[in-house]
Design a protein around this motif. Structure first.
Motif, short mmCIF file in Angstrom:
data_model
loop_
_atom_site.label_atom_id
_atom_site.label_comp_id
_atom_site.label_asym_id
_atom_site.label_seq_id
_atom_site.Cartn_x
_atom_site.Cartn_y
_atom_site.Cartn_z
N ILE A 224 -6.51 6.21 1.39
CA ILE A 224 -6.37 4.96 0.63
C ILE A 224 -5.54 5.22 -0.62
O ILE A 224 -4.66 4.42 -0.96
CB ILE A 224 -7.75 4.39 0.29
N ALA A 225 -5.78 6.34 -1.29
CA ALA A 225 -4.99 6.67 -2.48
C ALA A 225 -3.51 6.81 -2.13
O ALA A 225 -2.65 6.35 -2.88
CB ALA A 225 -5.52 7.95 -3.12
N ASP A 226 -3.21 7.43 -0.97
CA ASP A 226 -1.82 7.59 -0.56
C ASP A 226 -1.13 6.25 -0.31
O ASP A 226 0.09 6.15 -0.44
CB ASP A 226 -1.72 8.44 0.71
N ALA A 227 -1.88 5.23 0.07
CA ALA A 227 -1.30 3.92 0.39
C ALA A 227 -1.12 3.04 -0.84
O ALA A 227 -0.60 1.92 -0.73
CB ALA A 227 -2.18 3.20 1.41
N ASN A 228 -1.52 3.51 -2.00
CA ASN A 228 -1.46 2.72 -3.23
C ASN A 228 -0.76 3.53 -4.33
O ASN A 228 -0.89 4.74 -4.38
CB ASN A 228 -2.88 2.37 -3.68
N PRO A 229 -0.05 2.83 -5.22
CA PRO A 229 0.68 3.55 -6.29
C PRO A 229 -0.22 3.93 -7.45
O PRO A 229 -0.17 3.34 -8.52
CB PRO A 229 1.74 2.53 -6.71
N VAL A 230 -1.09 4.94 -7.25
CA VAL A 230 -1.97 5.41 -8.31
C VAL A 230 -1.76 6.90 -8.53
O VAL A 230 -1.45 7.63 -7.60
CB VAL A 230 -3.46 5.12 -8.00
N LEU A 231 -1.93 7.34 -9.76
CA LEU A 231 -1.88 8.76 -10.07
C LEU A 231 -3.26 9.39 -9.98
O LEU A 231 -3.40 10.53 -9.58
CB LEU A 231 -1.30 8.99 -11.47
N ASP A 232 -4.27 8.63 -10.36
CA ASP A 232 -5.65 9.11 -10.36
C ASP A 232 -6.43 8.23 -9.38
O ASP A 232 -6.41 7.01 -9.50
CB ASP A 232 -6.22 8.97 -11.77
N PRO A 233 -7.11 8.80 -8.39
CA PRO A 233 -7.82 7.98 -7.41
C PRO A 233 -8.85 7.03 -8.01
O PRO A 233 -9.16 6.00 -7.43
CB PRO A 233 -8.49 8.99 -6.49
N PRO B 212 -12.81 -4.21 -10.92
CA PRO B 212 -13.31 -5.11 -9.88
C PRO B 212 -12.43 -6.36 -9.79
O PRO B 212 -11.96 -6.88 -10.80
CB PRO B 212 -14.72 -5.46 -10.35
N GLY B 213 -12.17 -6.79 -8.58
CA GLY B 213 -11.33 -7.97 -8.36
C GLY B 213 -9.89 -7.64 -8.04
O GLY B 213 -9.16 -8.47 -7.52
N GLN B 214 -9.45 -6.42 -8.36
CA GLN B 214 -8.07 -6.06 -8.02
C GLN B 214 -7.95 -5.84 -6.53
O GLN B 214 -8.91 -5.50 -5.86
CB GLN B 214 -7.59 -4.83 -8.80
N GLU B 215 -6.76 -6.07 -6.01
CA GLU B 215 -6.51 -5.89 -4.58
C GLU B 215 -5.78 -4.58 -4.35
O GLU B 215 -4.80 -4.29 -5.02
CB GLU B 215 -5.68 -7.06 -4.05
N ILE B 216 -6.30 -3.78 -3.43
CA ILE B 216 -5.65 -2.53 -3.04
C ILE B 216 -5.37 -2.58 -1.55
O ILE B 216 -5.86 -3.46 -0.84
CB ILE B 216 -6.52 -1.30 -3.40
N GLU B 217 -4.58 -1.65 -1.07
CA GLU B 217 -4.21 -1.61 0.33
C GLU B 217 -5.00 -0.52 1.06
O GLU B 217 -5.17 0.58 0.55
CB GLU B 217 -2.71 -1.33 0.48
N ILE B 218 -5.46 -0.86 2.26
CA ILE B 218 -6.17 0.08 3.12
C ILE B 218 -5.24 0.36 4.30
O ILE B 218 -4.80 -0.57 4.98
CB ILE B 218 -7.49 -0.52 3.64
N PRO B 219 -4.91 1.62 4.58
CA PRO B 219 -4.01 1.93 5.69
C PRO B 219 -4.65 1.56 7.03
O PRO B 219 -5.86 1.70 7.22
CB PRO B 219 -3.78 3.43 5.59
N LEU B 220 -3.81 1.08 7.92
CA LEU B 220 -4.26 0.73 9.26
C LEU B 220 -4.10 1.90 10.20
O LEU B 220 -3.21 2.73 10.04
CB LEU B 220 -3.44 -0.45 9.80
N ALA B 221 -4.95 1.95 11.18
CA ALA B 221 -4.86 2.98 12.21
C ALA B 221 -3.69 2.64 13.13
O ALA B 221 -3.27 1.49 13.21
CB ALA B 221 -6.15 3.02 13.02
N PRO B 222 -3.16 3.63 13.84
CA PRO B 222 -2.13 3.32 14.83
C PRO B 222 -2.65 2.25 15.78
O PRO B 222 -3.79 2.28 16.20
CB PRO B 222 -1.93 4.66 15.56
N GLY B 223 -1.82 1.25 16.05
CA GLY B 223 -2.24 0.15 16.90
C GLY B 223 -2.61 -1.08 16.10
O GLY B 223 -2.87 -2.13 16.65
#
Length: 124
Positions: free
Chosen positions: A88-97, A104-115
């Motif tokens: 999840i950290a790799d999919a978002n532009p953050v330096l510190d996880p 709370p309330g911010q939107e982050i990206e969750i990587p999808l599995a192949p498929g």
């Protein structure tokens, strides 16, 4: 597809420097030779994959951060393993996880599995 022989090697200490679930599993291993000839193995830098700037929904799914969530909670929820927070950290532009769940309330990206599905998504 995972090679069954390679999977078996994961259970043997020293067969792989890092388990398949580690963010360093595919990192290149370097060898530094000291002046006395002693070889020292080290893990070379792990470069992060580029973050998709156009927001292609085929690669990630949004998650709205709730109060009290932590990166390890999200790793457990979406991948079935709290140690997978790094995906999840790799999919978002953050330096510190910790930035992933700091607000709370911010939107982050969750990587999808192949498929296209969420990898190991678990409700609750």
């Amino acid at each position: 597809m995972i090679d069954p022989y390679e999977s078996a090697l994961d259970a043997i200490p020293g067969a792989h420097p890092y388990p398949r679930s580690s963010r360093y599993h595919d990192a290149e291993i370097g060898i530094h030779v000291q002046p006395d000839g002693t070889e020292v193995r080290y893990t070379k830098r792990r470069l992060l994959p580029p973050i998709d700037q156009d927001g292609d929904p085929g690669d990630t799914a949004p998650h709205t951060v709730g109060g009290g969530e932590r990166p390890d909670h999200l790793g457990q929820r979406y991948f079935g393993d709290p140690a997978q927070w790094w995906q999840i950290a790799d999919a978002n532009p953050v330096l510190d996880p910790r930035e992933l769940t700091a607000e709370p309330g911010q939107e982050i990206e969750i990587p999808l599995a192949p498929g296209g599905g969420l990898a190991g998504y678990r409700h609750g």
